[in-house]
Motif scaffolding. Structure first.
Motif, short mmCIF file in Angstrom:
data_model
loop_
_atom_site.label_atom_id
_atom_site.label_comp_id
_atom_site.label_asym_id
_atom_site.label_seq_id
_atom_site.Cartn_x
_atom_site.Cartn_y
_atom_site.Cartn_z
N THR A 1 2.29 13.12 3.62
CA THR A 1 1.76 12.36 2.49
C THR A 1 2.91 11.90 1.60
OG1 THR A 1 -0.23 13.71 2.59
CG2 THR A 1 0.11 12.42 0.58
N PHE A 2 2.91 10.62 1.27
CA PHE A 2 4.01 10.06 0.48
C PHE A 2 3.67 10.12 -1.01
CE2 PHE A 2 4.13 8.10 4.67
CZ PHE A 2 5.45 8.33 5.03
N PRO A 3 4.69 10.35 -1.85
CA PRO A 3 4.42 10.34 -3.30
C PRO A 3 3.97 8.94 -3.74
CG PRO A 3 6.80 10.55 -2.85
CD PRO A 3 6.10 10.58 -1.54
N SER A 4 3.09 8.88 -4.75
CA SER A 4 2.51 7.60 -5.14
C SER A 4 2.47 7.42 -6.65
CB SER A 4 1.08 7.51 -4.58
OG SER A 4 0.40 6.39 -5.12
N LEU B 1 -0.76 7.27 0.45
CA LEU B 1 -0.49 6.82 1.81
C LEU B 1 -0.12 8.05 2.63
CD1 LEU B 1 -0.10 4.17 3.58
CD2 LEU B 1 2.34 4.49 3.12
N ILE B 2 -0.77 8.17 3.78
CA ILE B 2 -0.59 9.38 4.60
C ILE B 2 -0.26 8.96 6.03
CG2 ILE B 2 -1.73 11.46 5.50
CD1 ILE B 2 -3.73 11.15 3.10
N ARG B 3 0.82 9.54 6.58
CA ARG B 3 1.13 9.26 7.98
C ARG B 3 0.52 10.37 8.84
NH1 ARG B 3 6.36 6.87 8.52
NH2 ARG B 3 5.31 4.92 9.00
N PRO C 1 0.78 -1.24 0.00
CA PRO C 1 0.00 0.00 0.00
C PRO C 1 0.81 1.30 0.00
CG PRO C 1 0.21 -0.81 2.24
CD PRO C 1 1.05 -1.71 1.37
N THR C 2 2.09 1.28 -0.38
CA THR C 2 2.86 2.52 -0.23
C THR C 2 2.90 3.38 -1.49
OG1 THR C 2 4.99 1.58 -0.92
CG2 THR C 2 4.40 1.35 1.42
N TYR D 1 -2.07 15.29 -3.69
CA TYR D 1 -0.75 15.16 -3.07
C TYR D 1 -0.16 16.55 -2.78
CZ TYR D 1 4.26 14.35 -2.62
OH TYR D 1 5.55 14.36 -2.18
N SER D 2 -0.20 17.43 -3.77
CA SER D 2 0.37 18.77 -3.59
C SER D 2 -0.36 19.54 -2.50
CB SER D 2 0.28 19.58 -4.89
OG SER D 2 1.01 18.94 -5.89
N ALA D 3 -1.69 19.47 -2.52
CA ALA D 3 -2.48 20.20 -1.52
C ALA D 3 -2.16 19.71 -0.11
CB ALA D 3 -3.97 20.05 -1.83
#
Ligand SMILES: *Cc1c(COP(=O)(O)O)cnc(C)c1O
Length: 304
Positions: A243-246, A252-254, A114-115, A232-234
């Motif tokens: 938020t990790f690039p995907s 995927l968000i920590r 899921p990353t 992602y940018s927002a």
């Protein structure tokens, strides 16, 4: 559908559909196997090459690989991803070499779930270089959203199996249709293991209609990728979320607290997936990119 003899059984192994998939993929029809979702192939491959052998993969990972392996009594080896969620190729190759005498099955999701990371071509090649006693399965459930695929590696290596599905980019998860692109030998053996008449006439017709109108899928993918990059940018401006690039259709968000984030979003009518029970993903949630308005709702909720 009106022209079909519904009283008749479908073809034993969906030959007509496999031919349509072969045309779409530019792959020999003898190397195409269709099943009711690629989940089915994940289990069939363990039966074929991994049963009472080793199933080697990474962690965290799509849960079904290890589950299918455990059900069939295979030894499961999971090599942790690096902190950036990319593969530790040296450690992975070491694990392959250590268990090479037994060999078995390797599961790689590319893009990774899921990353959302993408295994590099040179890393994939490095793994294939020491894969003598292994079948290497590359699960490409999300490949359309990454813009790359591993077909040329599968053409060049008889021990590579590519898994694809109509569940993601095609928006047809309810249809249950997945397929493998592989060598003739592996395909023939997978067909022996798969249930006769496993693909219904209904599935075959709908899938062929989709495949012969593939432009809608490419249009959807382009929109989803634009939306993913926008969300992602927002989210980079979020004070507490990372938020990790995907390369997939999800992010995927920590968060500081996955349970709280999940519950709060749910109360606002937004269903995300908790991922905090996965190895190395404490605090993480995963959100699937939706239509523009749904994404706006998510961003508003995230800010609150
Ligand atoms: C969604 C998904 C699949 C597809 O499963 P289907 O059975 O074809 O719906 C396979 N692998 C991964 C990593 C997925 O996320």
């Amino acid at each position: 559908m009106a022209d079909v003899n519904w009283n008749r059984y479908p073809e034993v192994h969906a030959e007509e559909l496999c031919a349509a998939i072969a045309r779409h993929e530019q792959w020999p029809a003898s190397g195409v196997v269709a099943t009711s979702g690629s989940n089915v192939l994940i289990s069939l491959l363990v039966q074929l090459v991994g049963q009472s052998r080793t199933v080697l993969t990474v962690k965290p990972n799509f849960a079904l690989y290890a589950l299918a392996a455990q059900l069939l009594g295979s030894e499961v080896l999971e090599v942790p991803l690096l902190e950036s969620f990319v593969m530790d190729v040296d450690r992975f190759a070491d694990a392959m070499k250590r268990t090479a005498s037994k060999g078995g099955l390797i599961y790689l999701a590319r893009p990774h779930a899921p990353t959302g990371t993408l295994l590099r071509n040179d890393h994939l090649q490095y793994i294939l270089n020491c894969s003598d006693n292994w079948i290497v399965v590359i699960d490409e459930a999300y490949h359309h959203f990454s813009g790359v695929d591993a077909k040329r590696f599968a053409s060049a290596n008889d021990n590579v199996v590519i898994l694809r599905t109509l569940s993601k980019a095609w928006g047809l998860a309810g249809l249950r249709l997945g397929y493998a692109l592989c060598s003739n030998v592996i395909a023939a053996n997978l067909r022996k293991l798969s249930a006769p008449f496993g693909i219904s006439t209904l599935q075959s017709i709908v899938a062929q209609a989709a495949l012969s109108n593939s432009q809608y899928m490419y249009d959807r993918v382009r929109i989803v990728v634009e939306q993913r990059d926008r969300v992602y940018s927002a989210l980079q401006a979020h004070p507490t979320w990372k938020t990790f690039p995907s390369h997939g259709n999800f992010l995927l968000i920590r968060t500081p607290d996955a349970a709280a984030a999940h519950a709060r979003l749910l109360a606002l009518g937004l269903l995300v997936r908790r991922q905090d029970s996965y190895y190395g993903l404490s605090g993480c949630i995963r959100v699937t990119i939706g239509a523009a308005r749904e994404n706006d709702d998510f961003l508003t909720a995230a800010r609150s």
